[in-house]
Design an enzyme around this catalytic site. Structure first.
Site, short mmCIF file in Angstrom:
data_model
loop_
_atom_site.label_atom_id
_atom_site.label_comp_id
_atom_site.label_asym_id
_atom_site.label_seq_id
_atom_site.Cartn_x
_atom_site.Cartn_y
_atom_site.Cartn_z
N LEU A 96 0.81 -1.22 0.00
CA LEU A 96 0.00 0.00 0.00
C LEU A 96 0.85 1.27 0.00
CD1 LEU A 96 -2.79 -1.02 2.53
CD2 LEU A 96 -2.72 -1.34 0.05
N HIS A 97 0.34 2.27 -0.70
CA HIS A 97 0.95 3.60 -0.72
C HIS A 97 -0.16 4.64 -0.59
CE1 HIS A 97 -0.50 3.62 -4.82
NE2 HIS A 97 0.23 2.55 -5.12
N VAL A 120 -3.16 9.81 -7.28
CA VAL A 120 -2.23 10.43 -6.32
C VAL A 120 -0.82 10.31 -6.91
CG1 VAL A 120 -1.29 10.37 -3.99
CG2 VAL A 120 -3.72 9.91 -4.38
N HIS A 159 -3.47 4.16 -2.55
CA HIS A 159 -4.45 3.26 -1.91
C HIS A 159 -5.12 3.95 -0.73
CE1 HIS A 159 -1.39 0.23 -3.50
NE2 HIS A 159 -2.50 -0.19 -4.07
#
Ligand code: AMP
Length: 279
Positions: A33-34, A176, A37
């Site tokens: 995840l970043h 993003v 997410h």
């Protein structure tokens, strides 16, 4: 935060949450995840009472020569990040749980699944729609949140939901980016420093095409030529596609109108990155 490993456990938890009259939001992911997410999780938290996320690296959406075995897996860290965002439920099934031996049913959105990434990744979207349908059955969400980063995926899932009468609202969230413009992706972790620098050319190409369109250029061919020219300036980057399409049908457009989807995909070494903007 409750972590469920089986479909029956997840379904029971989600049904219990919904029985209380709450709106259930769902964020499907492959983990690693970043902030991209997490932006989906935050959108879900803002719009729903209970939020579920899934972490499942879906073998069915990887081609035989793709990066399934080396795909980054950071489960404990992912759970910490989700817990910090106050996610209520995490679904983290095994491959055997999601694909019981002998399964022979696929969900395919014919006519869309072979466009854009589907063209260069045969079978990819069939894997995506099949797993998303299965996840929707386990979670039965009121709303599901997807990133515009995977614009073709959004179009295909919207069509699947419409065609198969899933009672779920599909919400697309903005891309993003890193401070320098690179779209966040779990696959950015594969890039060495030189590739990380060269990868910025994707965003630069999109910006050049956007600027041309804002300057009055409406020819798809000319926009694509400019996009390809820009990517071509980084000799180490191999273009997969540069396309200008309708965001719903994913068909090429002749005269580029507002709302058109400009999408690029390119290889840096063996790493394939995608990015897009909507005009
Ligand atoms: P993945 O884990 O790559 O399957 O992605 C899970 C979800 O996160 C998908 O809906 C993606 O479109 C979304 N996502 C991935 N990267 C970004 C990003 N940079 N910005 C917004 N959403 C993203």
């Amino acid at each position: 935060m409750k972590i469920c490993k089986t479909i029956s456990e997840m379904r029971a938890e989600c049904r219990a949450a919904r029985r209380e009259g709450t709106r259930l939001g769902f964020v499907p992911t492959m983990g690693a995840l970043h902030e991209g997410h997490l932006s989906l999780v935050r959108a879900a938290k803002g719009a729903c009472d209970v939020v579920a996320a899934s972490i499942f690296v879906n073998p069915a959406q990887f081609g035989p020569t793709e990066d399934l075995s080396k795909y980054p897996r950071t489960f404990d860290r992912d759970c910490e990040l989700l817990e910090k965002e106050n996610v209520d439920l995490v679904f983290a099934p095994s491959v055997e749980e999601m694909y019981p031996a002998g399964a022979m049913t696929w969900v395919t959105v014919e006519g869309l699944s072979d466009k854009l990434d589907g063209h260069s990744r045969p079978g990819h979207f069939r894997g995506v729609t099949t797993i998303v349908a299965k996840l929707f059955h386990a979670v039965e969400p009121d709303a599901a949140f997807f990133g515009q980063k995977d614009a073709a995926q959004v179009a295909i899932i919207r069509r699947m939901v419409r065609d198969l009468n899933f009672a779920v609202e599909i919400i697309a969230c903005p891309i993003v980016r890193e401070a320098d413009g690179l779209a966040m992706s779990s696959r950015n972790a594969y890039l060495d420093p030189e590739q990380r620098r060269a990868a910025l050319v994707l965003h630069r190409a999109l910006m050049r095409m956007k600027k041309m369109w804002e300057g009055g250029e409406r020819s798809t061919r000319k926009l694509i030529e400019a996009g390809r020219d820009e990517v071509g300036k980084e000799k180490s980057v191999r273009i997969d596609y540069v396309e200008v399409v309708d965001p719903d049908s994913l068909d090429a457009v002749e005269n580029v109108r507002a709302g058109a989807l400009v999408a690029v995909a390119a290889f840096l070494g063996t790493t394939r990155l995608i990015d897009n903007i909507q005009l």
